[in-house]
Design a protein around this motif. Structure first.
Motif, mmCIF file in Angstrom:
data_model
loop_
_atom_site.group_PDB
_atom_site.id
_atom_site.type_symbol
_atom_site.label_atom_id
_atom_site.label_comp_id
_atom_site.label_asym_id
_atom_site.label_seq_id
_atom_site.Cartn_x
_atom_site.Cartn_y
_atom_site.Cartn_z
ATOM 1 N N ALA A 112 0.856 -1.178 0.000
ATOM 2 C CA ALA A 112 0.000 0.000 0.000
ATOM 3 C C ALA A 112 0.898 1.236 0.000
ATOM 4 N N TYR A 113 0.586 2.198 -0.861
ATOM 5 C CA TYR A 113 1.395 3.412 -0.981
ATOM 6 C C TYR A 113 0.572 4.628 -0.541
ATOM 7 N N PRO A 114 0.797 5.068 0.685
ATOM 8 C CA PRO A 114 -0.030 6.173 1.198
ATOM 9 C C PRO A 114 0.122 7.472 0.397
ATOM 10 N N THR A 115 1.252 7.665 -0.292
ATOM 11 C CA THR A 115 1.452 8.931 -1.009
ATOM 12 C C THR A 115 0.987 8.856 -2.469
ATOM 13 N N ALA A 116 0.482 7.694 -2.890
ATOM 14 C CA ALA A 116 0.026 7.563 -4.289
ATOM 15 C C ALA A 116 -1.059 8.594 -4.580
ATOM 16 N N HIS A 121 4.329 11.461 -4.157
ATOM 17 C CA HIS A 121 4.616 10.107 -4.601
ATOM 18 C C HIS A 121 5.925 10.081 -5.390
ATOM 19 N N ARG A 122 6.740 9.071 -5.150
ATOM 20 C CA ARG A 122 8.000 8.861 -5.851
ATOM 21 C C ARG A 122 9.043 9.947 -5.613
ATOM 22 N N THR A 123 8.794 10.879 -4.724
ATOM 23 C CA THR A 123 9.814 11.876 -4.431
ATOM 24 C C THR A 123 10.844 11.247 -3.504
ATOM 25 N N ARG A 124 12.123 11.586 -3.737
ATOM 26 C CA ARG A 124 13.169 11.044 -2.867
ATOM 27 C C ARG A 124 13.412 11.968 -1.674
ATOM 28 N N LEU A 175 -2.102 17.208 -1.487
ATOM 29 C CA LEU A 175 -2.571 15.823 -1.403
ATOM 30 C C LEU A 175 -3.529 15.487 -2.539
ATOM 31 N N GLU A 176 -4.218 16.493 -3.039
ATOM 32 C CA GLU A 176 -5.188 16.243 -4.109
ATOM 33 C C GLU A 176 -4.564 16.365 -5.487
ATOM 34 N N MET A 177 -3.252 16.579 -5.512
ATOM 35 C CA MET A 177 -2.562 16.844 -6.773
ATOM 36 C C MET A 177 -1.701 15.643 -7.142
ATOM 37 N N PRO A 178 -1.899 15.054 -8.315
ATOM 38 C CA PRO A 178 -1.054 13.925 -8.708
ATOM 39 C C PRO A 178 0.397 14.369 -8.896
ATOM 40 N N GLU A 179 1.323 13.424 -8.806
ATOM 41 C CA GLU A 179 2.734 13.749 -8.979
ATOM 42 C C GLU A 179 2.962 14.379 -10.352
ATOM 43 N N THR A 180 3.935 15.276 -10.429
ATOM 44 C CA THR A 180 4.238 15.949 -11.684
ATOM 45 C C THR A 180 5.666 15.599 -12.072
ATOM 46 N N PRO A 181 5.875 14.962 -13.244
ATOM 47 C CA PRO A 181 7.244 14.629 -13.628
ATOM 48 C C PRO A 181 8.088 15.898 -13.775
ATOM 49 N N PHE A 182 9.369 15.792 -13.446
ATOM 50 C CA PHE A 182 10.239 16.958 -13.442
ATOM 51 C C PHE A 182 10.307 17.630 -14.819
ATOM 52 N N TYR A 183 10.360 16.823 -15.896
ATOM 53 C CA TYR A 183 10.508 17.419 -17.235
ATOM 54 C C TYR A 183 9.335 18.327 -17.572
#
Ligand SMILES: [Zn+2]
Length: 282
Positions: free
Chosen positions: A30-34, A39-42, A263-271
């Motif tokens: 389960a990924y709470p930050t999905a 999400h996927r941030t280091r 929290l309501e915003m999906p991850e945004t790829p850096f490019y």
């Protein structure tokens, strides 16, 4: 909490190598930050929360350089974090239309002027500004409401039409100066009130007080905070400014509100951050 796959209760264990929990029974992760910008941030979440705190509470707006210093990450990380937070704020504000009545005007934003020279220089970017206000007939006063700003290629008819459509409640009263392009508001279904500032013998900031105060404060904000403003990202700075302005009466709740927007915003790829300017910029 129960497992999303086997529905057994409270059988998650924390995974140390990534931001996840695993069910002890069926081994599902389960990924709470999905589905959030985290999400996927280091970057550690603690750093994210600090960044959101800085953005929410520094009235003048925080620069990537300051943020890097304050939360102990490198400049590029701070820059990308700031832009993701700004995007979340913009997405939140885009859900609202300004209520009637509204003042609208255009201005030019660009590099700080040299030698007091002002006006329509080529290095400046046109911006449309709309701001709602509230009439209080008893006190014969008007109160400033909410603001929206949009970078445009030029403050022409098409830009004004599209800006009004996206930002102002249909059918609203809209007060502007008498410049020709604003006449498009009538055919777009708004109740347009043009004010002939040039021939009135009065100053624009008296006749259109809300939008003029707003523009003047915006210029102070941009010159004070973002020296050498990155023009390609001007829209994001405007969005941040409007977000904070629109919640100026809710400052104590600002951290919670910005966090919720993230929290309501999906991850945004850096490019996509790098090439980002607003879709409306033509
Ligand atoms: Zn399970």
């Amino acid at each position: 909490m129960s497992c999303h796959r086997c529905s057994k209760k409270a059988f998650y264990k924390r995974i140390n190598t990534r931001r996840a929990y695993q069910c002890r029974h069926c081994k599902a992760f389960a990924y709470p930050t999905a589905g959030t910008i985290f999400h996927r941030t280091r970057t550690p979440l603690k750093a994210w929360f600090l960044a959101i705190f800085c953005v929410a509470f520094d009235k003048r707006g925080v620069s990537a350089l300051q943020l890097a210093d304050q939360i102990g990450v490198d400049y590029n990380t701070a820059w990308a974090m700031l832009h993701r937070i700004r995007r979340a704020m913009a997405t939140r504000d885009a859900q609202y239309h300004l209520p009637s009545p509204v003042e609208m005007d255009d201005t030019l934003i660009g590099a700080p002027t040299v030698g007091g020279k002002r006006g329509r220089g080529t290095d400046k970017t046109p911006v449309l500004v709309a701001i709602s206000f509230v009439l209080n007939p008893a006190a014969k006063e008007e109160y400033t409401g909410f603001a929206k700003m949009q970078v445009v290629a030029s403050p022409g008819r098409e830009s004004i039409r599209e800006f009004a459509r996206q930002c102002v409640t249909p059918g609203s009263h809209v007060r502007t100066d008498a410049n020709f392009p604003y006449r498009v508001l009538t055919e777009s279904g708004f109740v347009h009130q043009p004010i002939d500032v040039k021939n009135s013998g009065r100053k624009a900031h008296v006749l259109l007080p809300h939008v003029h105060t707003c523009i003047s404060n915006l210029k102070t904000f941009i010159q004070g905070t973002y020296h050498g403003l990155d023009d390609g990202h001007l829209q994001h700075y405007l969005d941040e400014y409007c977000y904070r302005f629109n919640r100026r009466k809710h400052r104590p709740e600002l951290f919670d509100r910005v966090l919720l927007a993230c929290l309501e915003m999906p991850e945004t790829p850096f490019y996509s951050l790098r090439k980002a300017t607003s879709a409306l910029t033509q």
